[in-house]
Write a protein that holds these residues in place. Sequence first.
Motif, PDB file in Angstrom:
ATOM      1  N   THR A  80       0.820  -1.209   0.000  1.00  0.00           N
ATOM      2  CA  THR A  80       0.000   0.000   0.000  1.00  0.00           C
ATOM      3  C   THR A  80       0.858   1.264   0.000  1.00  0.00           C
ATOM      4  OG1 THR A  80      -0.167  -0.092   2.404  1.00  0.00           O
ATOM      5  CG2 THR A  80      -1.969  -1.066   1.141  1.00  0.00           C
ATOM      6  N   ALA A  81       2.137   1.124  -0.316  1.00  0.00           N
ATOM      7  CA  ALA A  81       3.029   2.282  -0.360  1.00  0.00           C
ATOM      8  C   ALA A  81       2.599   3.218  -1.493  1.00  0.00           C
ATOM      9  CB  ALA A  81       4.463   1.840  -0.576  1.00  0.00           C
ATOM     10  N   PRO A  82       2.749   4.521  -1.288  1.00  0.00           N
ATOM     11  CA  PRO A  82       2.384   5.476  -2.352  1.00  0.00           C
ATOM     12  C   PRO A  82       3.279   5.325  -3.575  1.00  0.00           C
ATOM     13  CG  PRO A  82       3.050   6.621  -0.321  1.00  0.00           C
ATOM     14  CD  PRO A  82       3.226   5.171  -0.096  1.00  0.00           C
ATOM     15  N   ARG A  83       2.735   5.638  -4.744  1.00  0.00           N
ATOM     16  CA  ARG A  83       3.528   5.675  -5.972  1.00  0.00           C
ATOM     17  C   ARG A  83       4.228   7.017  -6.035  1.00  0.00           C
ATOM     18  NH1 ARG A  83       2.687   1.818  -9.823  1.00  0.00           N
ATOM     19  NH2 ARG A  83       0.924   0.445  -9.449  1.00  0.00           N
ATOM     20  N   ILE A  84       5.502   6.988  -6.343  1.00  0.00           N
ATOM     21  CA  ILE A  84       6.273   8.227  -6.413  1.00  0.00           C
ATOM     22  C   ILE A  84       6.698   8.461  -7.847  1.00  0.00           C
ATOM     23  CG2 ILE A  84       8.373   9.367  -5.640  1.00  0.00           C
ATOM     24  CD1 ILE A  84       8.146   7.803  -3.060  1.00  0.00           C
TER      25      ILE A  84
END
Length: 84
Positions: A80-84
């Motif tokens: 669920t890590a943000p897309r950078i």
Amino acid sequence: GLIPIPVLYVFVEIAIDTAHFVETVRTHIPPSTHISLLGTVQFLKAVHGSRAQLREHFGATQVDVPQAKPLSAGETLGCTAPRI
């Protein structure tokens, strides 16, 4: 059938030396670099505490604290890590 299992969630916050972290980032990353700050939930206070100090050095638009809902801004947790 399903058997209920009691669960106790213990929130843990890990304090780090944010002044040392900020100074280390300032020393090793050029001021023109765009950076994103992320950490696990235990480090969120440090992430947000460092953001203002780093924005003074890098510029307000150069320091990002991304968010992937339902997580808090700056929080990363596996897939669920943000897309950078």
